[in-house]
Design a protein around this motif. Structure first.
Motif, PDB file in Angstrom:
ATOM      1  N   SER A 156      -1.267  -5.650  -7.400  1.00  0.00           N
ATOM      2  CA  SER A 156      -0.301  -5.991  -8.447  1.00  0.00           C
ATOM      3  C   SER A 156      -0.796  -5.598  -9.832  1.00  0.00           C
ATOM      4  CB  SER A 156       0.026  -7.492  -8.410  1.00  0.00           C
ATOM      5  OG  SER A 156      -1.062  -8.269  -8.893  1.00  0.00           O
ATOM      6  N   HIS A 157      -2.090  -5.282  -9.954  1.00  0.00           N
ATOM      7  CA  HIS A 157      -2.686  -4.847 -11.224  1.00  0.00           C
ATOM      8  C   HIS A 157      -3.058  -3.364 -11.182  1.00  0.00           C
ATOM      9  CE1 HIS A 157      -3.275  -8.840 -13.181  1.00  0.00           C
ATOM     10  NE2 HIS A 157      -3.275  -9.249 -11.922  1.00  0.00           N
ATOM     11  N   ARG A 158      -2.372  -2.596 -10.369  1.00  0.00           N
ATOM     12  CA  ARG A 158      -2.798  -1.219 -10.142  1.00  0.00           C
ATOM     13  C   ARG A 158      -2.822  -0.397 -11.420  1.00  0.00           C
ATOM     14  NH1 ARG A 158       2.637   0.352  -6.807  1.00  0.00           N
ATOM     15  NH2 ARG A 158       3.905   1.075  -8.588  1.00  0.00           N
ATOM     16  N   ASP A 159      -1.890  -0.618 -12.344  1.00  0.00           N
ATOM     17  CA  ASP A 159      -1.866   0.192 -13.567  1.00  0.00           C
ATOM     18  C   ASP A 159      -3.123  -0.039 -14.395  1.00  0.00           C
ATOM     19  OD1 ASP A 159       0.568   1.216 -12.838  1.00  0.00           O
ATOM     20  OD2 ASP A 159       1.726  -0.178 -14.059  1.00  0.00           O
ATOM     21  N   GLU A 160      -3.536  -1.297 -14.513  1.00  0.00           N
ATOM     22  CA  GLU A 160      -4.750  -1.624 -15.272  1.00  0.00           C
ATOM     23  C   GLU A 160      -5.990  -1.058 -14.595  1.00  0.00           C
ATOM     24  OE1 GLU A 160      -7.536  -5.546 -16.032  1.00  0.00           O
ATOM     25  OE2 GLU A 160      -5.396  -5.828 -15.686  1.00  0.00           O
ATOM     26  N   LEU A 161      -6.065  -1.229 -13.289  1.00  0.00           N
ATOM     27  CA  LEU A 161      -7.244  -0.766 -12.569  1.00  0.00           C
ATOM     28  C   LEU A 161      -7.343   0.760 -12.573  1.00  0.00           C
ATOM     29  CD1 LEU A 161      -7.035  -3.274  -9.609  1.00  0.00           C
ATOM     30  CD2 LEU A 161      -8.783  -3.246 -11.365  1.00  0.00           C
ATOM     31  N   MET A 162      -6.202   1.426 -12.447  1.00  0.00           N
ATOM     32  CA  MET A 162      -6.218   2.884 -12.421  1.00  0.00           C
ATOM     33  C   MET A 162      -6.523   3.484 -13.791  1.00  0.00           C
ATOM     34  SD  MET A 162      -5.924   3.849  -9.373  1.00  0.00           S
ATOM     35  CE  MET A 162      -5.678   5.584  -9.733  1.00  0.00           C
ATOM     36  N   ALA A 163      -6.305   2.729 -14.857  1.00  0.00           N
ATOM     37  CA  ALA A 163      -6.610   3.237 -16.194  1.00  0.00           C
ATOM     38  C   ALA A 163      -8.102   3.527 -16.341  1.00  0.00           C
ATOM     39  CB  ALA A 163      -6.150   2.245 -17.251  1.00  0.00           C
ATOM     40  N   GLN A 164      -8.932   2.793 -15.591  1.00  0.00           N
ATOM     41  CA  GLN A 164     -10.376   3.037 -15.651  1.00  0.00           C
ATOM     42  C   GLN A 164     -10.743   4.402 -15.059  1.00  0.00           C
ATOM     43  OE1 GLN A 164     -11.911  -0.164 -13.343  1.00  0.00           O
ATOM     44  NE2 GLN A 164     -11.704  -1.700 -14.953  1.00  0.00           N
ATOM     45  N   VAL A 165      -9.905   4.893 -14.147  1.00  0.00           N
ATOM     46  CA  VAL A 165     -10.221   6.137 -13.452  1.00  0.00           C
ATOM     47  C   VAL A 165     -10.320   7.293 -14.432  1.00  0.00           C
ATOM     48  CG1 VAL A 165      -9.345   7.814 -11.783  1.00  0.00           C
ATOM     49  CG2 VAL A 165      -9.290   5.375 -11.258  1.00  0.00           C
ATOM     50  N   ALA A 166      -9.424   7.330 -15.420  1.00  0.00           N
ATOM     51  CA  ALA A 166      -9.439   8.434 -16.391  1.00  0.00           C
ATOM     52  C   ALA A 166     -10.755   8.483 -17.152  1.00  0.00           C
ATOM     53  CB  ALA A 166      -8.271   8.301 -17.355  1.00  0.00           C
ATOM     54  N   LEU A 222       0.832  -1.204   0.000  1.00  0.00           N
ATOM     55  CA  LEU A 222       0.000   0.000   0.000  1.00  0.00           C
ATOM     56  C   LEU A 222       0.873   1.263   0.000  1.00  0.00           C
ATOM     57  CD1 LEU A 222      -2.728  -1.183   2.523  1.00  0.00           C
ATOM     58  CD2 LEU A 222      -3.118  -0.629   0.111  1.00  0.00           C
ATOM     59  N   ALA A 223       1.963   1.238   0.755  1.00  0.00           N
ATOM     60  CA  ALA A 223       2.883   2.376   0.748  1.00  0.00           C
ATOM     61  C   ALA A 223       3.485   2.577  -0.634  1.00  0.00           C
ATOM     62  CB  ALA A 223       3.981   2.160   1.792  1.00  0.00           C
ATOM     63  N   ASP A 224       3.838   1.476  -1.297  1.00  0.00           N
ATOM     64  CA  ASP A 224       4.397   1.556  -2.647  1.00  0.00           C
ATOM     65  C   ASP A 224       3.371   2.130  -3.626  1.00  0.00           C
ATOM     66  OD1 ASP A 224       6.543   0.805  -4.616  1.00  0.00           O
ATOM     67  OD2 ASP A 224       4.935  -0.449  -5.398  1.00  0.00           O
ATOM     68  N   TYR A 225       2.121   1.718  -3.475  1.00  0.00           N
ATOM     69  CA  TYR A 225       1.064   2.255  -4.338  1.00  0.00           C
ATOM     70  C   TYR A 225       0.879   3.754  -4.120  1.00  0.00           C
ATOM     71  CZ  TYR A 225      -3.594   3.740  -5.622  1.00  0.00           C
ATOM     72  OH  TYR A 225      -4.641   4.468  -6.108  1.00  0.00           O
ATOM     73  N   LEU A 226       0.850   4.196  -2.870  1.00  0.00           N
ATOM     74  CA  LEU A 226       0.658   5.626  -2.587  1.00  0.00           C
ATOM     75  C   LEU A 226       1.810   6.458  -3.146  1.00  0.00           C
ATOM     76  CD1 LEU A 226      -0.790   5.614   1.047  1.00  0.00           C
ATOM     77  CD2 LEU A 226      -2.010   6.023  -1.098  1.00  0.00           C
ATOM     78  N   GLU A 227       3.019   5.909  -3.125  1.00  0.00           N
ATOM     79  CA  GLU A 227       4.144   6.649  -3.712  1.00  0.00           C
ATOM     80  C   GLU A 227       3.956   6.806  -5.213  1.00  0.00           C
ATOM     81  OE1 GLU A 227       9.002   6.905  -3.604  1.00  0.00           O
ATOM     82  OE2 GLU A 227       8.023   5.097  -2.829  1.00  0.00           O
ATOM     83  N   ALA A 228       3.470   5.743  -5.877  1.00  0.00           N
ATOM     84  CA  ALA A 228       3.224   5.823  -7.320  1.00  0.00           C
ATOM     85  C   ALA A 228       2.058   6.753  -7.632  1.00  0.00           C
ATOM     86  CB  ALA A 228       2.949   4.429  -7.880  1.00  0.00           C
ATOM     87  N   GLU A 229       1.027   6.754  -6.782  1.00  0.00           N
ATOM     88  CA  GLU A 229      -0.185   7.519  -7.062  1.00  0.00           C
ATOM     89  C   GLU A 229      -0.042   8.988  -6.691  1.00  0.00           C
ATOM     90  OE1 GLU A 229      -3.986   9.395  -6.552  1.00  0.00           O
ATOM     91  OE2 GLU A 229      -2.705   8.870  -4.847  1.00  0.00           O
ATOM     92  N   SER A 230       0.632   9.268  -5.577  1.00  0.00           N
ATOM     93  CA  SER A 230       0.694  10.641  -5.077  1.00  0.00           C
ATOM     94  C   SER A 230       2.106  11.192  -4.947  1.00  0.00           C
ATOM     95  CB  SER A 230      -0.009  10.741  -3.716  1.00  0.00           C
ATOM     96  OG  SER A 230      -1.394  10.495  -3.842  1.00  0.00           O
TER      97      SER A 230
END
Length: 380
Positions: A288-298, A71-79
């Motif tokens: 582990s699929h954060r890039d795919e899942l976050m693509a829907q956000v746009a 989760l910390a790794d994800y937050l660094e990538a996201e924010s």
């Protein structure tokens, strides 16, 4: 005949929280992500869960360091904010995270302060932890009068202030400068400590919780309150969830980022092994699929902005939103509009200021159904 049970007096007449659960073609009432996980995500989760199931005779990792690190790794990538795993906490939805906060810092004789209109679960967190719940109003445009917030904190000395950003149901995000000012006001203006045990009284800092359940949907250039962590703000907590942007509402995984000392306080009040091995495995697989899942956000952001423009073209007031929903109105009889939409197979939410309705953002097809049904309802 009702049972003669010793129910707490403050729970008499209360009803369980929850939005209507109706089987309709278009459900836009609880701010879910309309897109189900892809086959690849489902396969990853299924494989991880099957592996975890082989060890179900053992208790799960009690403090789940691997999940906190992910989760910390994800937050660094996201924010763009680097955090240690010790600064992350997680639970069964951000609801339970909030409950942990009030269990640790609220309680009898202490106050939780927020500003309305806002998320309707906040008073329940306070009630369930025997914490006094106090509200003050937002401005007419749903922004915060920071000076009024600071004055309320100094007057009430609350243990916890909860501010949703983006706010639910209005979609309004808080500027970092406003949050910084509120954090400054909260220093030394929490409950007085020590007097109850005969020690010299001393002032505590009020905990400021920024509820960022919808943060991934914020517009370009809108920063996260995560940027204020580590800047002499040990009393700041930022909550997130995997329910919205990750399309994982059924997973029930919420989390918090804060100073290590604040996180350690939450570890005291959590139930042992509160996150199951299955939940931990599924969350790690989804991350582990954060890039795919976050693509829907746009695409959901685009649909949201298009809905705001369309509503305004109909002569309605629609507020700018940094979330995956839009608040709009006013209607002389919003309940009648809601019923008309329901008859057309579209379920939205009657919530927020009088006369207004809130719609979650769905797929392009669902949004077309909403626009068609709403246009017909307004013509009635």
């Amino acid at each position: 005949m009702s049972a003669n049970l010793p129910l707490r007096p403050d729970l008499e007449g209360e009803k369980p929280y929850g939005a209507p659960e109706l089987d309709v073609p278009v459900r836009l009432n609880v701010n879910e992500n309309p897109y189900p996980p892809s086959a690849a995500v489902v396969e990853s989760i299924a494989t991880a869960v099957a592996r975890a199931a082989q060890g179900l005779n053992r208790y799960p990792e009690r403090d789940f360091p691997r999940l906190r690190e992910a989760l910390a790794d994800y937050l660094e990538a996201e924010s763009g904010v680097h955090l240690a795993l010790e600064q992350i906490w997680a639970a069964n939805g951000s609801n339970e995270v909030m409950l942990h906060v009030l269990q640790a810092f609220g309680g009898p004789g202490r106050t939780c302060l927020t500003f309305t209109p806002t998320y309707s679960m906040y008073p329940e967190y306070a009630r369930d932890t025997l914490t006094d719940y106090t509200t003050r109003p937002r401005r007419k445009d749903f922004t915060l009068d920071v000076e009024a917030v600071a004055a309320a904190i100094k007057e009430l000395r609350p243990a916890v202030v909860i501010l949703a950003s983006p706010n639910n149901p209005t979609g309004t995000a808080l500027p970092l400068k406003d949050i910084s000012r509120i954090l400054e006001a909260a220093r030394g203006h929490g409950p007085m400590l020590g007097a109850e045990v005969g020690s010299p009284a001393r002032a505590s800092d009020c905990i400021v919780v920024i509820d960022e359940a919808y943060a991934e949907f914020r517009r370009s250039g809108v920063p996260s309150a995560l940027e204020l962590l580590g800047k002499d703000n040990p009393h700041l907590a930022v909550t997130r969830t995997m329910s919205k942007a990750f399309g994982a509402a059924g997973l029930r995984l919420g989390y918090l980022a804060a100073d290590r000392a604040l996180v350690d306080a939450l570890r005291i009040v959590r139930l042992p092994y509160h996150l199951s091995a299955i939940t931990q495995a599924a969350a790690l697989a989804a991350l582990s699929h954060r890039d795919e899942l976050m693509a829907q956000v746009a695409s959901l952001r685009d649909e949201r902005d298009a809905l705001v423009a369309w509503l305004r073209a109909q002569g309605l007031t629609a507020y700018e939103s940094d979330a995956n929903f839009v608040l709009f109105g006013p209607f002389p009889d919003r309940d009648a509009v809601w019923r008309s939409l329901l008859e057309a197979g579209v379920l939205i939410r009657v919530v927020g200021p009088e006369g207004f309705l809130r719609a979650s953002i769905g797929t392009p097809g669902e949004m077309e159904r909403l626009r068609s049904a709403l246009a017909a309802a307004v013509r009635k």
